[in-house]
Design a protein around this motif. Structure first.
Motif, PDB file in Angstrom:
ATOM      1  N   ILE A  22      77.891  22.803  74.176  1.00 28.76           N
ATOM      2  CA  ILE A  22      78.353  23.872  73.528  1.00 28.76           C
ATOM      3  C   ILE A  22      78.037  23.905  71.891  1.00 28.76           C
ATOM      4  O   ILE A  22      77.244  25.132  72.143  1.00 28.76           O
ATOM      5  N   ASP A  23      77.354  23.124  71.309  1.00 33.48           N
ATOM      6  CA  ASP A  23      76.333  22.833  70.269  1.00 33.48           C
ATOM      7  C   ASP A  23      74.965  23.289  70.927  1.00 33.48           C
ATOM      8  O   ASP A  23      74.631  24.832  69.928  1.00 33.48           O
ATOM      9  N   LYS A  24      74.649  23.502  72.194  1.00 32.41           N
ATOM     10  CA  LYS A  24      73.543  23.663  72.815  1.00 32.41           C
ATOM     11  C   LYS A  24      73.114  24.996  73.511  1.00 32.41           C
ATOM     12  O   LYS A  24      72.938  25.986  73.460  1.00 32.41           O
ATOM     13  N   GLU A  25      73.804  24.896  74.052  1.00 31.70           N
ATOM     14  CA  GLU A  25      73.960  25.926  74.564  1.00 31.70           C
ATOM     15  C   GLU A  25      75.245  27.515  74.927  1.00 31.70           C
ATOM     16  O   GLU A  25      75.250  28.250  75.763  1.00 31.70           O
ATOM     17  N   GLU A  42      73.709  31.971  84.366  1.00 31.43           N
ATOM     18  CA  GLU A  42      73.181  31.026  83.600  1.00 31.43           C
ATOM     19  C   GLU A  42      74.167  29.740  83.601  1.00 31.43           C
ATOM     20  O   GLU A  42      74.049  28.454  83.858  1.00 31.43           O
ATOM     21  N   LEU A  43      74.371  30.397  82.578  1.00 28.34           N
ATOM     22  CA  LEU A  43      76.172  29.231  81.622  1.00 28.34           C
ATOM     23  C   LEU A  43      76.172  28.391  82.521  1.00 28.34           C
ATOM     24  O   LEU A  43      76.495  27.159  82.040  1.00 28.34           O
ATOM     25  N   TRP A  44      76.564  29.289  83.541  1.00 27.11           N
ATOM     26  CA  TRP A  44      77.895  28.625  84.807  1.00 27.11           C
ATOM     27  C   TRP A  44      76.999  27.307  85.431  1.00 27.11           C
ATOM     28  O   TRP A  44      77.429  26.427  85.466  1.00 27.11           O
ATOM     29  N   LEU A  45      75.983  27.685  85.380  1.00 24.56           N
ATOM     30  CA  LEU A  45      75.328  26.747  86.373  1.00 24.56           C
ATOM     31  C   LEU A  45      74.820  25.113  85.209  1.00 24.56           C
ATOM     32  O   LEU A  45      74.483  24.403  85.629  1.00 24.56           O
ATOM     33  N   LYS A  46      74.599  25.993  84.072  1.00 27.12           N
ATOM     34  CA  LYS A  46      74.124  24.859  82.832  1.00 27.12           C
ATOM     35  C   LYS A  46      75.311  23.876  82.827  1.00 27.12           C
ATOM     36  O   LYS A  46      75.304  22.330  83.039  1.00 27.12           O
ATOM     37  N   ALA A  47      76.602  24.250  83.038  1.00 29.09           N
ATOM     38  CA  ALA A  47      77.745  23.854  82.192  1.00 29.09           C
ATOM     39  C   ALA A  47      78.411  22.378  84.159  1.00 29.09           C
ATOM     40  O   ALA A  47      78.613  22.034  84.117  1.00 29.09           O
TER      41      ALA A  47
END
Length: 387
Positions: A22-25, A42-47
């Motif tokens: 959460i702090d980074k992305e 892209e956030l979903w892919l990172k999660a």
């Protein structure tokens, strides 16, 4: 304070991972996402790569096969952060759970691995312009045509609506059968005839895309049916307790968090030659809110325990949802008052929390519906015991 004992060392290690993510992305970009009204795919892919999506999905479908508390950790840390844009809860706790619980082997094999990785985003298509809490009154039709069904209708207030790739869609396959005429389908949003309406502008939760969805003779194979024909309402009822528990978890966490940063603010802010926290009124108000938050947390944790044992019933879930939703709104309102004029400024987290809070009395079943569920059961129990 009463110590929580639900979580073990693995859960807490995962909590640290979620907080770092959460702090980074999320934290550096969320203000822009609020302006955009949507988070990037892209956030979903990172999660997904971080293991934050659909933690309970079995390994054979690409998941980690973890217990429900890992999902709870994600829900709590997202709530604690105050960042409401990513619609992870809908995706994980509802859509993936429907597919895992009621899907065919083919449906699970096709959708769940993609959802775990964040490649396919899930949405729940139930609410309509003329049917909110009364789900059996929906008008979206699914008409059989050979081996297919042709779906026409409209949904509204659909979270993840601008991004979703798959929708658990509630339809009427028999318009004269009431609740027994409701059938669920897994609708692929790449199909012809599906159209997204505008991204709705909301009072709060501004970073989460919420849309109107339109179905203009969308043809789906009968194999896209989730459960049996006419079983949709029954399936929805079995999952509402889980949805309401998730709402209570979020409200309990937000209440605690808002109290914490109100204490911090009032302990530093000065008025009339003392801090706001030095006033008896402030201390009394914070004491009342903290006590209610602790009580709410204990009830919520008990409901989590019951859910994990398969023992959480609809009435307990309704009580948790009702009480915690009311507390959530009460806390943000009374804490904002202690911030004075600064509490009305969007740059302060309390302002965002206030705007984001109001939906909790509506989403997942309104407060009035919760009261009806609880009150109806009380009357039924009385009549049964005194027959």
């Amino acid at each position: 304070m009463i110590k929580r004992d639900l979580f073990n060392e693995e859960h807490e290690a995962f909590r640290d991972t979620v907080r770092r993510f959460i702090d980074k992305e999320i934290a550096p970009y969320h203000a822009q996402w609020e302006a955009d009204g949507v988070v990037p795919r892209e956030l979903w892919l990172k999660a997904g790569a971080a293991g934050m999506l659909c933690c309970t999905i079995p390994e054979e479908y690409g998941g980690l096969g973890l217990d429900y508390l890992f999902d709870v950790v994600v829900f709590e840390e997202m709530a604690r952060s105050g960042f409401t844009g990513p619609g992870f809860l809908i995706h994980c706790d509802l859509v993936a759970t429907y597919i895992k619980s009621f899907g065919t082997e083919a449906q699970k094999s096709h959708w769940l691995p993609k959802m775990v990785r964040g490649e396919a985003i899930g949405s729940l298509g139930m609410t309509e312009p003329h049917a909110g809490s009364d789900l059996k009154a929906i008008r979206t039709r699914a008409v059989r045509d050979g081996d297919d069904f042709v779906i026409s209708g409209q949904k509204v207030f659909i979270s993840n609506g601008q991004l979703c790739d798959v929708i658990v869609l509630a339809t009427k396959t028999d318009s004269n059968a009431g609740a027994k005429g409701v059938t669920l389908f897994l609708v692929d949003t790449s199909l012809p005839g599906f159209r997204r309406g505008k991204n709705l502008e909301k009072l709060g939760m501004k970073g989460q895309d919420t849309s109107e969805l339109f179905f203009d003779e969308v043809r789906v194979p009968a194999s896209a049916m989730l459960g049996g024909e006419g079983e949709g309402f029954q399936l929805m009822m079995t999952k509402l307790s889980q949805e309401r528990l998730a709402q209570a978890i979020r409200s309990a966490t937000v209440s605690e968090t808002v109290i914490d940063y109100t204490v911090a603010y009032t302990a530093e802010r000065k008025a009339f030659n003392q801090t706001i926290a030095d006033f008896q009124n402030t201390q009394f108000k914070l004491a009342e809110l903290k006590t209610e938050a602790v009580v709410g947390r204990q009830f919520t944790d008990k409901c989590i325990e019951l859910f994990m044992k398969g023992e959480l019933d609809a009435v307990d879930a309704a009580m948790a949802k009702m009480w915690l939703s009311n507390l959530h709104c009460k806390v943000v309102d009374e804490c904002l008052q202690l911030f004075g004029g600064w509490g009305y400024m969007w740059e302060y987290p309390i302002a965002r929390a206030y705007a984001d809070a109001r939906i909790v009395k509506i989403a997942g079943g309104s407060i009035e519906v919760m009261k009806h569920i609880i009150g109806r059961q009380l009357v039924a129990d009385y009549r049964k015991n005194n027959a």
